[in-house]
Design a protein around this motif. Sequence first.
Motif, mmCIF file in Angstrom:
data_model
loop_
_atom_site.group_PDB
_atom_site.id
_atom_site.type_symbol
_atom_site.label_atom_id
_atom_site.label_comp_id
_atom_site.label_asym_id
_atom_site.label_seq_id
_atom_site.Cartn_x
_atom_site.Cartn_y
_atom_site.Cartn_z
ATOM 1 N N ILE A 24 9.574 10.332 -21.533
ATOM 2 C CA ILE A 24 8.434 10.738 -20.694
ATOM 3 C C ILE A 24 7.309 9.724 -20.805
ATOM 4 N N LEU A 25 7.103 9.185 -22.002
ATOM 5 C CA LEU A 25 6.010 8.247 -22.234
ATOM 6 C C LEU A 25 6.364 6.808 -21.878
ATOM 7 N N SER A 26 7.570 6.594 -21.388
ATOM 8 C CA SER A 26 8.027 5.238 -21.047
ATOM 9 C C SER A 26 7.830 4.951 -19.565
ATOM 10 N N VAL A 27 8.288 3.790 -19.160
ATOM 11 C CA VAL A 27 8.243 3.398 -17.750
ATOM 12 C C VAL A 27 9.035 4.401 -16.900
ATOM 13 N N ALA A 28 10.115 4.926 -17.460
ATOM 14 C CA ALA A 28 10.939 5.891 -16.719
ATOM 15 C C ALA A 28 10.217 7.213 -16.483
ATOM 16 N N GLY A 29 9.250 7.541 -17.308
ATOM 17 C CA GLY A 29 8.517 8.798 -17.164
ATOM 18 C C GLY A 29 7.161 8.601 -16.517
ATOM 19 N N VAL A 30 6.198 8.161 -17.311
ATOM 20 C CA VAL A 30 4.842 7.946 -16.799
ATOM 21 C C VAL A 30 4.838 6.850 -15.738
ATOM 22 N N GLY A 31 5.625 5.830 -15.933
ATOM 23 C CA GLY A 31 5.695 4.754 -14.944
ATOM 24 C C GLY A 31 6.165 5.262 -13.591
ATOM 25 N N LEU A 33 5.962 8.374 -12.554
ATOM 26 C CA LEU A 33 4.899 9.257 -12.053
ATOM 27 C C LEU A 33 3.835 8.441 -11.320
ATOM 28 N N VAL A 34 3.391 7.372 -11.919
ATOM 29 C CA VAL A 34 2.361 6.524 -11.303
ATOM 30 C C VAL A 34 2.899 5.881 -10.028
ATOM 31 N N ALA A 35 4.097 5.302 -10.117
ATOM 32 C CA ALA A 35 4.658 4.600 -8.960
ATOM 33 C C ALA A 35 4.890 5.543 -7.780
ATOM 34 N N THR A 36 5.484 6.690 -8.030
ATOM 35 C CA THR A 36 5.790 7.590 -6.914
ATOM 36 C C THR A 36 4.575 8.410 -6.494
ATOM 37 N N GLY A 37 3.663 8.617 -7.420
ATOM 38 C CA GLY A 37 2.473 9.400 -7.085
ATOM 39 C C GLY A 37 1.409 8.629 -6.331
ATOM 40 N N LEU A 38 1.346 7.329 -6.547
ATOM 41 C CA LEU A 38 0.278 6.531 -5.953
ATOM 42 C C LEU A 38 0.720 5.587 -4.835
ATOM 43 N N ALA A 39 1.998 5.303 -4.748
ATOM 44 C CA ALA A 39 2.477 4.349 -3.744
ATOM 45 C C ALA A 39 2.568 5.020 -2.377
ATOM 46 N N SER A 40 1.818 4.523 -1.428
ATOM 47 C CA SER A 40 1.801 5.139 -0.096
ATOM 48 C C SER A 40 3.159 5.069 0.591
ATOM 49 N N ALA A 41 4.026 4.165 0.172
ATOM 50 C CA ALA A 41 5.361 4.066 0.763
ATOM 51 C C ALA A 41 6.349 5.061 0.145
ATOM 52 N N SER A 42 5.933 5.739 -0.921
ATOM 53 C CA SER A 42 6.800 6.691 -1.614
ATOM 54 C C SER A 42 6.912 8.000 -0.829
ATOM 55 N N LYS A 43 8.134 8.500 -0.698
ATOM 56 C CA LYS A 43 8.325 9.798 -0.039
ATOM 57 C C LYS A 43 7.654 10.921 -0.836
ATOM 58 N N ASN A 44 7.696 10.827 -2.166
ATOM 59 C CA ASN A 44 7.033 11.846 -2.990
ATOM 60 C C ASN A 44 5.526 11.852 -2.727
ATOM 61 N N HIS A 45 4.933 10.663 -2.643
ATOM 62 C CA HIS A 45 3.500 10.545 -2.358
ATOM 63 C C HIS A 45 3.183 11.142 -0.984
ATOM 64 N N THR A 46 3.983 10.765 0.003
ATOM 65 C CA THR A 46 3.770 11.242 1.370
ATOM 66 C C THR A 46 3.913 12.764 1.438
ATOM 67 N N ALA A 47 4.922 13.291 0.771
ATOM 68 C CA ALA A 47 5.117 14.752 0.748
ATOM 69 C C ALA A 47 3.932 15.437 0.067
ATOM 70 N N GLY A 48 3.437 14.854 -1.023
ATOM 71 C CA GLY A 48 2.290 15.426 -1.721
ATOM 72 C C GLY A 48 1.034 15.436 -0.865
ATOM 73 N N MET A 49 0.819 14.360 -0.134
ATOM 74 C CA MET A 49 -0.346 14.295 0.755
ATOM 75 C C MET A 49 -0.233 15.341 1.868
ATOM 76 N N GLU A 50 0.960 15.472 2.442
ATOM 77 C CA GLU A 50 1.174 16.466 3.489
ATOM 78 C C GLU A 50 0.997 17.882 2.934
ATOM 79 N N LEU A 51 1.506 18.101 1.751
ATOM 80 C CA LEU A 51 1.363 19.405 1.101
ATOM 81 C C LEU A 51 -0.106 19.728 0.850
ATOM 82 N N ALA A 52 -0.862 18.741 0.397
ATOM 83 C CA ALA A 52 -2.293 18.951 0.142
ATOM 84 C C ALA A 52 -3.054 19.243 1.428
ATOM 85 N N ARG A 53 -2.667 18.597 2.525
ATOM 86 C CA ARG A 53 -3.354 18.810 3.805
ATOM 87 C C ARG A 53 -2.979 20.123 4.472
ATOM 88 N N THR A 54 -1.689 20.480 4.421
ATOM 89 C CA THR A 54 -1.205 21.600 5.239
ATOM 90 C C THR A 54 -0.653 22.782 4.454
#
Length: 108
Positions: A24-31, A33-54
Motif C-alpha cells: 500500500i505504501l509503495s508505488v503500487a499502492g500510493v503511487g 492512487l496518485v496517478a489514477t486519482g489525479l491524471a485527467s486521462a485516467s478513467k478512474n479520475h474521470t469517473a470520480g469527477m462525474e460522480l462528484a458532479r452528478t
Amino acid sequence: WLFAQAVREMLEISKFLQADQQVILSVAGVGDLVATGLASASKNHTAGMELARTGRTAIECEGVMSFPSLVQLVGTRPNLRLLTALDAILSKGQNVRIVIQELLYKKA
C-alpha cells in the motif's frame, strides 16, 4: 485530508484482508492512487469527477467495477469513512453533496 484518509483506509482494508501493508505504501499502492486519482486521462479520475458532479457515473473503470466486491468483502464501518460515503452514493443513491458535506464536516 482526502488522500491521507484514502491511504489510512487502504491500510485498514489491507490489514483486514491480511495483505502486505508495505505494498500500500509503495508505488503500487500510493503511487497508483496518485496517478489514477489525479491524471485527467485516467478513467478512474474521470469517473470520480462525474460522480462528484452528478452522484452517478456510467464510466466503466476498475474502481467503479470493483467497488461492490470490495464492500462485500470488508463491509462498511466507522473507520472506513470514504468507503462508507462512496457506498452511500453508489449503492444507496444518496445525494452526493449531502454525503460529502457529512464526510468533510462530521467529527471523526
